[in-house]
Design a protein around this motif. Structure first.
Motif, PDB file in Angstrom:
ATOM      1  N   PRO A 154       4.820  -3.789  -4.128  1.00  0.00           N
ATOM      2  CA  PRO A 154       6.192  -3.331  -4.376  1.00  0.00           C
ATOM      3  C   PRO A 154       6.289  -1.846  -4.735  1.00  0.00           C
ATOM      4  CG  PRO A 154       5.863  -5.460  -5.389  1.00  0.00           C
ATOM      5  CD  PRO A 154       4.505  -5.000  -4.899  1.00  0.00           C
ATOM      6  N   SER A 155       5.250  -1.306  -5.406  1.00  0.00           N
ATOM      7  CA  SER A 155       5.294   0.113  -5.772  1.00  0.00           C
ATOM      8  C   SER A 155       5.208   1.000  -4.527  1.00  0.00           C
ATOM      9  CB  SER A 155       4.155   0.454  -6.729  1.00  0.00           C
ATOM     10  OG  SER A 155       2.903   0.258  -6.101  1.00  0.00           O
ATOM     11  N   LEU A 156       4.604   0.481  -3.458  1.00  0.00           N
ATOM     12  CA  LEU A 156       4.477   1.242  -2.218  1.00  0.00           C
ATOM     13  C   LEU A 156       5.639   0.997  -1.268  1.00  0.00           C
ATOM     14  CD1 LEU A 156       0.666   0.681  -1.515  1.00  0.00           C
ATOM     15  CD2 LEU A 156       1.753   2.633  -2.622  1.00  0.00           C
ATOM     16  N   ASN A 157       6.205  -0.221  -1.324  1.00  0.00           N
ATOM     17  CA  ASN A 157       7.279  -0.602  -0.405  1.00  0.00           C
ATOM     18  C   ASN A 157       8.302  -1.433  -1.171  1.00  0.00           C
ATOM     19  OD1 ASN A 157       8.765  -0.992   1.906  1.00  0.00           O
ATOM     20  ND2 ASN A 157       7.485  -2.639   2.680  1.00  0.00           N
ATOM     21  N   PRO A 158       9.116  -0.784  -2.014  1.00  0.00           N
ATOM     22  CA  PRO A 158       9.984  -1.510  -2.952  1.00  0.00           C
ATOM     23  C   PRO A 158      11.184  -2.230  -2.329  1.00  0.00           C
ATOM     24  CG  PRO A 158      10.422   0.839  -3.055  1.00  0.00           C
ATOM     25  CD  PRO A 158       9.244   0.672  -2.153  1.00  0.00           C
ATOM     26  N   THR A 159      11.514  -1.925  -1.084  1.00  0.00           N
ATOM     27  CA  THR A 159      12.713  -2.511  -0.477  1.00  0.00           C
ATOM     28  C   THR A 159      12.343  -3.614   0.503  1.00  0.00           C
ATOM     29  OG1 THR A 159      13.865  -0.392  -0.641  1.00  0.00           O
ATOM     30  CG2 THR A 159      14.813  -2.045   0.825  1.00  0.00           C
ATOM     31  N   TRP A 160      12.887  -4.811   0.276  1.00  0.00           N
ATOM     32  CA  TRP A 160      12.661  -5.932   1.198  1.00  0.00           C
ATOM     33  C   TRP A 160      13.627  -5.781   2.356  1.00  0.00           C
ATOM     34  CZ3 TRP A 160      15.428 -10.359   2.891  1.00  0.00           C
ATOM     35  CH2 TRP A 160      14.640 -11.338   3.512  1.00  0.00           C
ATOM     36  N   ARG A 161      13.077  -5.623   3.567  1.00  0.00           N
ATOM     37  CA  ARG A 161      13.901  -5.395   4.754  1.00  0.00           C
ATOM     38  C   ARG A 161      13.937  -6.667   5.590  1.00  0.00           C
ATOM     39  NH1 ARG A 161      10.758  -0.346   6.964  1.00  0.00           N
ATOM     40  NH2 ARG A 161       9.078  -1.630   6.128  1.00  0.00           N
ATOM     41  N   MET A 162      15.121  -7.113   5.919  1.00  0.00           N
ATOM     42  CA  MET A 162      15.293  -8.398   6.573  1.00  0.00           C
ATOM     43  C   MET A 162      15.485  -8.254   8.076  1.00  0.00           C
ATOM     44  SD  MET A 162      18.262 -11.250   5.842  1.00  0.00           S
ATOM     45  CE  MET A 162      19.573 -10.240   6.585  1.00  0.00           C
ATOM     46  N   ARG A 163      14.698  -9.021   8.840  1.00  0.00           N
ATOM     47  CA  ARG A 163      14.972  -9.166  10.262  1.00  0.00           C
ATOM     48  C   ARG A 163      15.974 -10.298  10.418  1.00  0.00           C
ATOM     49  NH1 ARG A 163       9.436 -10.108  13.238  1.00  0.00           N
ATOM     50  NH2 ARG A 163      10.898 -10.426  14.964  1.00  0.00           N
ATOM     51  N   SER A 164      16.870 -10.179  11.376  1.00  0.00           N
ATOM     52  CA  SER A 164      17.885 -11.212  11.568  1.00  0.00           C
ATOM     53  C   SER A 164      17.236 -12.512  12.036  1.00  0.00           C
ATOM     54  CB  SER A 164      18.923 -10.763  12.594  1.00  0.00           C
ATOM     55  OG  SER A 164      18.352 -10.766  13.895  1.00  0.00           O
ATOM     56  N   PRO A 165      17.814 -13.665  11.703  1.00  0.00           N
ATOM     57  CA  PRO A 165      17.285 -14.946  12.171  1.00  0.00           C
ATOM     58  C   PRO A 165      17.120 -14.989  13.693  1.00  0.00           C
ATOM     59  CG  PRO A 165      18.903 -15.320  10.468  1.00  0.00           C
ATOM     60  CD  PRO A 165      18.950 -13.851  10.781  1.00  0.00           C
ATOM     61  N   LYS A 166      18.093 -14.455  14.426  1.00  0.00           N
ATOM     62  CA  LYS A 166      18.023 -14.457  15.889  1.00  0.00           C
ATOM     63  C   LYS A 166      16.829 -13.639  16.370  1.00  0.00           C
ATOM     64  CE  LYS A 166      20.681 -13.382  20.083  1.00  0.00           C
ATOM     65  NZ  LYS A 166      19.554 -12.635  20.689  1.00  0.00           N
ATOM     66  N   ASN A 167      16.617 -12.490  15.736  1.00  0.00           N
ATOM     67  CA  ASN A 167      15.511 -11.621  16.125  1.00  0.00           C
ATOM     68  C   ASN A 167      14.166 -12.321  15.916  1.00  0.00           C
ATOM     69  OD1 ASN A 167      13.392  -9.413  15.074  1.00  0.00           O
ATOM     70  ND2 ASN A 167      14.738  -8.471  16.608  1.00  0.00           N
ATOM     71  N   VAL A 168      14.038 -13.033  14.805  1.00  0.00           N
ATOM     72  CA  VAL A 168      12.793 -13.748  14.499  1.00  0.00           C
ATOM     73  C   VAL A 168      12.542 -14.845  15.535  1.00  0.00           C
ATOM     74  CG1 VAL A 168      11.639 -15.275  12.853  1.00  0.00           C
ATOM     75  CG2 VAL A 168      12.892 -13.271  12.026  1.00  0.00           C
ATOM     76  N   VAL A 169      13.565 -15.643  15.820  1.00  0.00           N
ATOM     77  CA  VAL A 169      13.406 -16.763  16.750  1.00  0.00           C
ATOM     78  C   VAL A 169      13.262 -16.257  18.184  1.00  0.00           C
ATOM     79  CG1 VAL A 169      14.408 -18.919  17.589  1.00  0.00           C
ATOM     80  CG2 VAL A 169      14.650 -18.287  15.188  1.00  0.00           C
ATOM     81  N   PHE A 173      -8.108 -18.654  -6.496  1.00  0.00           N
ATOM     82  CA  PHE A 173      -8.679 -17.343  -6.218  1.00  0.00           C
ATOM     83  C   PHE A 173      -9.057 -16.658  -7.526  1.00  0.00           C
ATOM     84  CE2 PHE A 173      -5.329 -18.156  -3.009  1.00  0.00           C
ATOM     85  CZ  PHE A 173      -6.151 -18.287  -1.893  1.00  0.00           C
ATOM     86  N   ILE A 174     -10.138 -15.909  -7.499  1.00  0.00           N
ATOM     87  CA  ILE A 174     -10.538 -15.133  -8.675  1.00  0.00           C
ATOM     88  C   ILE A 174      -9.854 -13.773  -8.618  1.00  0.00           C
ATOM     89  CG2 ILE A 174     -12.478 -14.034  -9.871  1.00  0.00           C
ATOM     90  CD1 ILE A 174     -14.215 -16.339  -8.953  1.00  0.00           C
ATOM     91  N   TYR A 175      -9.239 -13.388  -9.722  1.00  0.00           N
ATOM     92  CA  TYR A 175      -8.434 -12.167  -9.757  1.00  0.00           C
ATOM     93  C   TYR A 175      -9.265 -10.937  -9.424  1.00  0.00           C
ATOM     94  CZ  TYR A 175      -5.541  -8.343 -11.445  1.00  0.00           C
ATOM     95  OH  TYR A 175      -4.831  -7.177 -11.530  1.00  0.00           O
ATOM     96  N   SER A 176      -8.733 -10.153  -8.516  1.00  0.00           N
ATOM     97  CA  SER A 176      -9.304  -8.870  -8.156  1.00  0.00           C
ATOM     98  C   SER A 176      -8.149  -7.877  -8.072  1.00  0.00           C
ATOM     99  CB  SER A 176     -10.035  -8.969  -6.812  1.00  0.00           C
ATOM    100  OG  SER A 176     -10.781  -7.802  -6.549  1.00  0.00           O
ATOM    101  N   PRO A 177      -8.198  -6.760  -8.785  1.00  0.00           N
ATOM    102  CA  PRO A 177      -7.053  -5.853  -8.847  1.00  0.00           C
ATOM    103  C   PRO A 177      -6.702  -5.227  -7.500  1.00  0.00           C
ATOM    104  CG  PRO A 177      -8.993  -4.808  -9.781  1.00  0.00           C
ATOM    105  CD  PRO A 177      -9.358  -6.235  -9.535  1.00  0.00           C
ATOM    106  N   ILE A 178      -5.424  -5.212  -7.204  1.00  0.00           N
ATOM    107  CA  ILE A 178      -4.930  -4.553  -5.994  1.00  0.00           C
ATOM    108  C   ILE A 178      -4.474  -3.138  -6.365  1.00  0.00           C
ATOM    109  CG2 ILE A 178      -3.224  -4.626  -4.138  1.00  0.00           C
ATOM    110  CD1 ILE A 178      -5.278  -6.885  -4.079  1.00  0.00           C
ATOM    111  N   PRO A 179      -5.017  -2.111  -5.723  1.00  0.00           N
ATOM    112  CA  PRO A 179      -4.617  -0.736  -6.035  1.00  0.00           C
ATOM    113  C   PRO A 179      -3.097  -0.575  -5.970  1.00  0.00           C
ATOM    114  CG  PRO A 179      -6.503  -0.730  -4.572  1.00  0.00           C
ATOM    115  CD  PRO A 179      -6.047  -2.155  -4.666  1.00  0.00           C
ATOM    116  N   GLY A 180      -2.510  -0.030  -7.020  1.00  0.00           N
ATOM    117  CA  GLY A 180      -1.077   0.179  -7.057  1.00  0.00           C
ATOM    118  C   GLY A 180      -0.321  -0.910  -7.787  1.00  0.00           C
ATOM    119  N   SER A 181      -0.989  -2.046  -8.062  1.00  0.00           N
ATOM    120  CA  SER A 181      -0.310  -3.136  -8.772  1.00  0.00           C
ATOM    121  C   SER A 181      -0.267  -2.843 -10.268  1.00  0.00           C
ATOM    122  CB  SER A 181      -1.029  -4.466  -8.518  1.00  0.00           C
ATOM    123  OG  SER A 181      -2.341  -4.445  -9.048  1.00  0.00           O
TER     124      SER A 181
END
Length: 269
Positions: free
Chosen positions: A1-16, A164-172
């Protein structure tokens, strides 16, 4: 989220449209949705399902990398998912400790997840619950709460768990709270550089052992079906595939000649 904070939505029609394109052009019939939270917009989720139902594509699709289970607002959404071809639903409790989850700023609705799991089981949609071992500030009590929640999930009908065993993700947010690695390439699902790695392996093994024991008791028919699918390689869950791969590696290690005579496949462009 720190790198890409905005959730961008594809339309349902586009996905299908894309799913239909690959079905028509390449005969693809199995689709895995990969998103930080693919069901965050309930209206969009239902529209994707309705679009798939309308086109009557002979495909199946999976929420294979997890979704925030609280975004499933009602049973109608699950029923639409089933009708549209959903066969696998993954979600992430991460821990059975509500106290720890609040510390991590990841509150989880445990009762809602059990209700959704019961309905997934009723609809015959395979379900997976993912846990993380060794997150910063996790205690032995937190781990025991996770074990107890696994028992509850099995009773509700969950088909598999992943630990899963926790492993830090850079930027988290928690990346700076775990140290001991020399290079980012070491940040894998098996962080052997952690001082507590052996303890975490034992805890993970306990989680799987409890899961399997409870599943044998509460859903013996399911277990028999899974054994059959492992033998026939007709996998329906990640765990079935993982067990098969593990057994195959053991056979290759001790009986390599069983595979040495197999015909090689030549791939041509």
């Amino acid at each position: 989220p720190s790198l890409n904070p905005t959730w961008r939505m594809r339309s349902p029609k586009n996905v299908v449209d894309e799913m239909e394109y690959f079905y028509n052009k390449m005969d693809v019939t199995d689709y895995h949705f990969s998103d930080l939270d693919p069901t965050v917009n309930d209206k969009r989720t239902k529209e994707i399902c309705k679009e798939l139902i309308k086109r009557n594509l002979p495909i199946e699709w999976k929420l294979s990398q997890g979704t925030k289970i609280e975004t499933i607002k009602d049973i109608e959404t699950l029923e639409l998912m089933k009708l549209s071809g959903l066969t696998f639903f993954s979600f992430s409790p991460e821990s059975g400790s509500s106290k720890l989850m609040k510390k991590l700023n990841k509150p989880f609705d445990y009762d809602h997840a059990l209700n959704v799991t019961e309905n997934l089981n009723r609809l015959k949609i395979k379900s997976q619950a993912c846990f993380i071992a060794g997150t910063p500030e996790e205690t032995v009590i937190d781990q025991q709460l996770s074990v107890e929640y696994v028992k509850m999930l099995v009773k509700a009908g969950v088909d598999e768990i992943a630990v899963f065993i926790y492993s830090p993700i850079p930027g988290s947010a928690l990346a700076d709270q775990v140290s001991g690695f020399d290079h980012f390439s070491e940040l894998t699902r098996s962080p052997v550089w952690r001082e507590d790695y052996k303890k975490l392996i034992k805890y993970r093994q306990k989680m799987y052992f409890v899961f399997l024991c409870y599943k044998v008791v509460y859903y013996p028919i399911k277990v028999l079906g899974e054994i059959s699918r492992i033998i026939s390689r007709d996998f329906r869950t990640k765990m079935e595939m993982s067990i098969y791969k593990y057994l195959k590696l053991r056979v290759l290690l001790y009986f390599p000649k069983l595979y040495s005579g197999r015909k090689k496949i030549n791939f041509q462009s």
